[in-house]
Design a protein around this motif. Structure first.
Motif, short mmCIF file in Angstrom:
data_model
loop_
_atom_site.label_atom_id
_atom_site.label_comp_id
_atom_site.label_asym_id
_atom_site.label_seq_id
_atom_site.Cartn_x
_atom_site.Cartn_y
_atom_site.Cartn_z
N CYS A 1 31.38 0.09 120.77
CA CYS A 1 32.56 -0.63 120.71
C CYS A 1 33.90 -0.01 121.22
O CYS A 1 34.95 -0.53 121.04
N GLN A 2 33.67 1.28 121.55
CA GLN A 2 34.80 2.23 121.78
C GLN A 2 35.89 2.71 121.00
O GLN A 2 36.93 3.04 121.58
N CYS A 3 35.39 2.32 119.77
CA CYS A 3 36.48 2.83 118.61
C CYS A 3 36.44 4.31 118.50
O CYS A 3 35.18 4.95 118.75
N ALA A 4 37.34 5.00 117.85
CA ALA A 4 37.43 6.34 117.77
C ALA A 4 36.22 6.75 116.72
O ALA A 4 35.98 6.01 115.72
N LEU A 5 35.45 7.78 116.97
CA LEU A 5 34.46 8.15 115.82
C LEU A 5 35.10 9.15 114.90
O LEU A 5 35.87 10.05 115.44
N ILE A 6 34.46 9.07 113.74
CA ILE A 6 35.02 9.88 112.69
C ILE A 6 33.77 10.82 112.27
O ILE A 6 32.71 10.29 112.05
N ASP B 1 23.59 9.62 113.41
CA ASP B 1 23.51 10.77 112.61
C ASP B 1 23.34 12.04 113.47
O ASP B 1 23.04 12.21 114.74
N ILE B 2 23.67 13.10 112.85
CA ILE B 2 23.87 14.37 113.24
C ILE B 2 22.74 14.98 113.28
O ILE B 2 22.21 15.28 111.84
N ALA B 3 22.02 15.73 114.13
CA ALA B 3 20.77 16.37 114.11
C ALA B 3 20.98 17.58 113.48
O ALA B 3 21.86 17.92 113.24
N LYS B 4 19.71 18.07 112.96
CA LYS B 4 19.81 19.39 112.28
C LYS B 4 20.57 20.58 113.12
O LYS B 4 20.94 21.32 112.30
N ARG B 5 20.25 20.50 114.23
CA ARG B 5 20.86 21.45 114.87
C ARG B 5 22.57 21.38 115.31
O ARG B 5 23.34 22.36 115.56
N ARG C 1 27.02 12.65 109.69
CA ARG C 1 26.95 11.64 110.99
C ARG C 1 28.43 11.51 111.32
O ARG C 1 29.42 12.06 110.78
N PHE C 2 28.20 10.69 112.57
CA PHE C 2 29.63 10.11 113.35
C PHE C 2 29.52 8.70 112.78
O PHE C 2 28.39 8.12 113.06
N TYR C 3 30.74 8.10 112.43
CA TYR C 3 30.91 6.63 112.31
C TYR C 3 32.04 6.16 112.82
O TYR C 3 33.08 6.74 112.97
N VAL D 1 28.39 28.21 117.94
CA VAL D 1 29.90 28.83 118.28
C VAL D 1 30.88 27.97 118.27
O VAL D 1 31.93 28.09 118.21
N GLY D 2 30.59 26.55 117.76
CA GLY D 2 31.74 25.50 117.57
C GLY D 2 31.95 24.57 118.42
O GLY D 2 32.76 23.63 118.42
N VAL D 3 31.10 24.45 119.44
CA VAL D 3 30.76 23.48 120.30
C VAL D 3 30.15 22.11 119.89
O VAL D 3 29.25 22.45 119.45
N GLN D 4 30.83 21.08 120.05
CA GLN D 4 30.38 19.71 119.55
C GLN D 4 29.25 19.35 120.79
O GLN D 4 29.88 18.82 121.79
N TYR D 5 28.10 19.39 120.61
CA TYR D 5 27.24 18.88 121.78
C TYR D 5 26.69 17.44 121.55
O TYR D 5 26.61 17.11 120.36
N THR D 6 26.59 16.80 122.60
CA THR D 6 26.41 15.40 122.55
C THR D 6 25.46 14.99 123.54
O THR D 6 25.52 15.23 124.94
N VAL D 7 24.05 14.12 123.53
CA VAL D 7 23.46 13.62 124.17
C VAL D 7 24.11 12.41 124.56
O VAL D 7 24.42 11.23 124.00
#
Length: 263
Positions: free
Chosen positions: A7-12, A27-31, A17-19, A123-129
């Motif tokens: 829906c292109q709304c901002a994720l929290i 869901d946020i994976a274990k890594r 998780r992100f929602y 190191v604090g990078v938010q990685y995303t598939v």
């Protein structure tokens, strides 16, 4: 900066998780990474073996001069937000975060195996598939986008960058990996010039990083081969010929183009 791919709304973000405000949840994976690839899009990218090979090769320091140059360029731009579009296993992304912890950095890649490997650095990078052609980012939300040997869509870059944002693109120079190609092929040609004018951008700076590497390890030579398009394009005979050598000297040439968005 991240937005919901539905829906292109901002994720929290919370602990698990992100929602978004419309109830879509990821869901946020274990890594620590999140998969924002829409279910209808094809998910592929580098497989486990390719990620393992690239991680092993890069850990030997052969491309360290490029990584250092990129870190210095990003330092000179005085940015606060950065997206690495096609980050792979995070070799460049994580180093930028280590050297510049104040920068908010997101790494995107279509390969979940590469993203999983990148997360190991913690190191604090938010990685995303996700796909770099459909980045889950709000319009005009980031100050810089980095693309190292990755495909890109200039319209998508223009969309996500702020009015004074930068697009940093790394591509192979004309004589990049000539030594490797001389082993694989009889007729060896220089790479095509990849510099180009991008609509909505002006060329702000261009640098070349060029030097020669000596690889005295058959496994590392093969890992380098797996990192390149030649791995898929070469004949079995050419591949077998490469397997028979344990020493390789080759030029490496990187072209770094820094584009600035026209407001």
């Amino acid at each position: 900066m991240l937005c919901c791919p539905k829906c292109q709304c901002a994720l929290i973000k919370d602990k698990k998780r992100f929602y978004c405000e419309n109830g879509h949840s990821y869901d946020i994976a274990k890594r620590g990474y999140v998969n924002l690839m829409p279910s209808m899009q094809k998910q592929s990218g580098d497989d486990k073996d390719m990620v393992k090979a690239r991680t092993m090769f890069l850990s030997q320091g052969y491309y360290e001069p490029l990584r250092t140059t990129l870190t210095n360029i990003i330092d000179s731009l005085s940015i606060k937000t950065l997206v690495d579009a096609g980050c792979g296993e995070g070799y460049y992304t994580n180093e930028v975060k280590i050297k510049h912890p104040q920068i908010e950095i997101i790494g995107f890649d279509v390969s979940k195996f590469a993203i999983d490997e990148a997360c190991k650095a913690s190191v604090g990078v938010q990685y995303t598939v996700c796909s770099v052609f459909h980045m889950p980012l709000q319009d005009k939300s980031v100050q810089a986008v980095l693309s190292v040997f990755a495909p890109f869509d200039e319209k998508e870059m223009y969309r996500v960058l702020k009015g004074d944002g930068y697009f940093i693109r790394v591509s192979p120079g004309k004589r990049h990996l000539m030594g490797l190609k001389e082993v694989l092929y009889q007729d060896v040609y220089e790479n095509e010039d990849t510099s180009k004018q991008l609509e909505g951008f002006v060329l702000y700076d261009r640098k070349e990083v060029a030097y020669t590497i000596q690889i005295n390890n058959a496994q590392q030579i093969w890992a380098l081969f797996q990192m390149t398009p030649y791995y898929w394009k070469s004949s079995k005979q050419a591949s077998d010929q490469l397997k028979g050598i344990s020493s390789l000297e080759t030029e490496v040439v990187f072209e770094i183009d820094v584009y600035k968005k026209i407001k």
